[in-house]
Design an enzyme around this catalytic site. Sequence first.
Site, PDB file in Angstrom:
ATOM      1  NE  ARG A 279      -3.633  -2.320   3.021  1.00 40.38           N
ATOM      2  CZ  ARG A 279      -3.280  -3.253   3.227  1.00 40.38           C
ATOM      3  NH1 ARG A 279      -2.528  -3.203   4.022  1.00 40.38           N
ATOM      4  NH2 ARG A 279      -4.344  -4.198   3.366  1.00 40.38           N
TER       5      ARG A 279
ATOM      6  CE  LYS B  48      -6.814  -0.574   4.256  1.00 41.72           C
ATOM      7  NZ  LYS B  48      -8.307  -1.110   3.733  1.00 41.72           N
TER       8      LYS B  48
ATOM      9  CG  HIS C 121      -4.168   1.039  -3.707  1.00 44.21           C
ATOM     10  ND1 HIS C 121      -3.979   1.038  -2.708  1.00 44.21           N
ATOM     11  CD2 HIS C 121      -5.142  -0.372  -3.609  1.00 44.21           C
ATOM     12  CE1 HIS C 121      -4.471  -0.084  -2.062  1.00 44.21           C
ATOM     13  NE2 HIS C 121      -5.212  -0.858  -2.480  1.00 44.21           N
TER      14      HIS C 121
ATOM     15  NE  ARG D   4      -2.920  -3.563  -1.017  1.00 44.71           N
ATOM     16  CZ  ARG D   4      -2.495  -4.445  -0.334  1.00 44.71           C
ATOM     17  NH1 ARG D   4      -1.332  -4.961  -0.049  1.00 44.71           N
ATOM     18  NH2 ARG D   4      -3.070  -4.875   0.392  1.00 44.71           N
TER      19      ARG D   4
ATOM     20  CG  HIS E 242      -5.933  -8.726   1.242  1.00 39.97           C
ATOM     21  ND1 HIS E 242      -6.403  -9.117   0.045  1.00 39.97           N
ATOM     22  CD2 HIS E 242      -6.544  -7.581   1.345  1.00 39.97           C
ATOM     23  CE1 HIS E 242      -6.466  -8.363  -0.968  1.00 39.97           C
ATOM     24  NE2 HIS E 242      -5.979  -6.939   0.197  1.00 39.97           N
TER      25      HIS E 242
ATOM     26  CE1 TYR F 105      -5.779  -7.083  -6.973  1.00 40.87           C
ATOM     27  CE2 TYR F 105      -6.350  -8.762  -4.838  1.00 40.87           C
ATOM     28  CZ  TYR F 105      -5.820  -7.467  -5.494  1.00 40.87           C
ATOM     29  OH  TYR F 105      -5.582  -6.354  -6.003  1.00 40.87           O
TER      30      TYR F 105
END
Length: 297
Positions: free
Chosen positions: A147, A171, A243, A246, A269, A278
């Site tokens: 990120r 995060k 992004h 990524r 994630h 994806y």
Amino acid sequence: MNWEQLKKDFKRYLLLERGLSDNSIVAYLNDVKKLQSFAELQQIEPKDFQTNDIQNFLKWINEFPISEYTQARILSGIKTFFGFLQIEHGLVNNPAELIETPRLSRKIPAVLSIQEIDELISAINLSTTEGTRNKAILEMLYGCGLRVSELCNLKISNLFLDVEFIKVEGKGNKERLIPIGQQAIKYLKIYLEEIRVHQTIKAGKEDFVFLNRRGSPLSRVMIFLIIKDLALKIGLEKEISPHTFRHSFASHLVEGGADLRAVQDMLGHESITTTEIYTHIDKEYLQSVITQYHPRS
């Protein structure tokens, strides 16, 4: 209940109890500011909100030009805020709790082809110090799937290049290890050993990897502008951002047959369903191959 004090308490709760990042905290507080604006128009105190008031608030924000995704995120923020009031201020009921978030169609992110990534990186002017730094930045974004906030906050003390790993803080301040390839290592070392070592660095910022010419960490906006300028230089018509690298990192791994759980770990994630997007990109790619090359298409 005073709005200003509640916002300060909520900010402290999000930071200390929930461990959220600065960007997430800002987003939550912006949601509460919108609720405050509505409440002041309707003369509703925070403790007096009922479910129908929240529904009216959602109708009110729907009048503004914001997407359904933003509206859903605002509702999530408001639910968190009233949950906080229950925990910290003795609110009996969460008026937003029973309001269902609208089911949103999953948006497939834009990705770059390998050729487009090569063209972007090749367009960098390596005769300048900024160009050498920017080459390392793009190799890291694409080579590690970072990120942009993770790239900006990357520390020298978290580089383990001898074993080809880096540690990033994602995060919610969650740390993870990510493998780093030889190409990214090569240009990162060139930047660190030939450019950064000669810079005057601002006090307290010595551990940050990527710096601007004043010796401070690069901002998210600066990295966005670097990428926009390169896209303009090669005439790339796609709308891209940091992004996008990524997304491309993950998509190319899945296309190549990488295990979805491994990709999930590298991206940081929490849920495998986030990573599964994806596989849809991969299916689109396969469909395009059939359309382009099959004699019966």
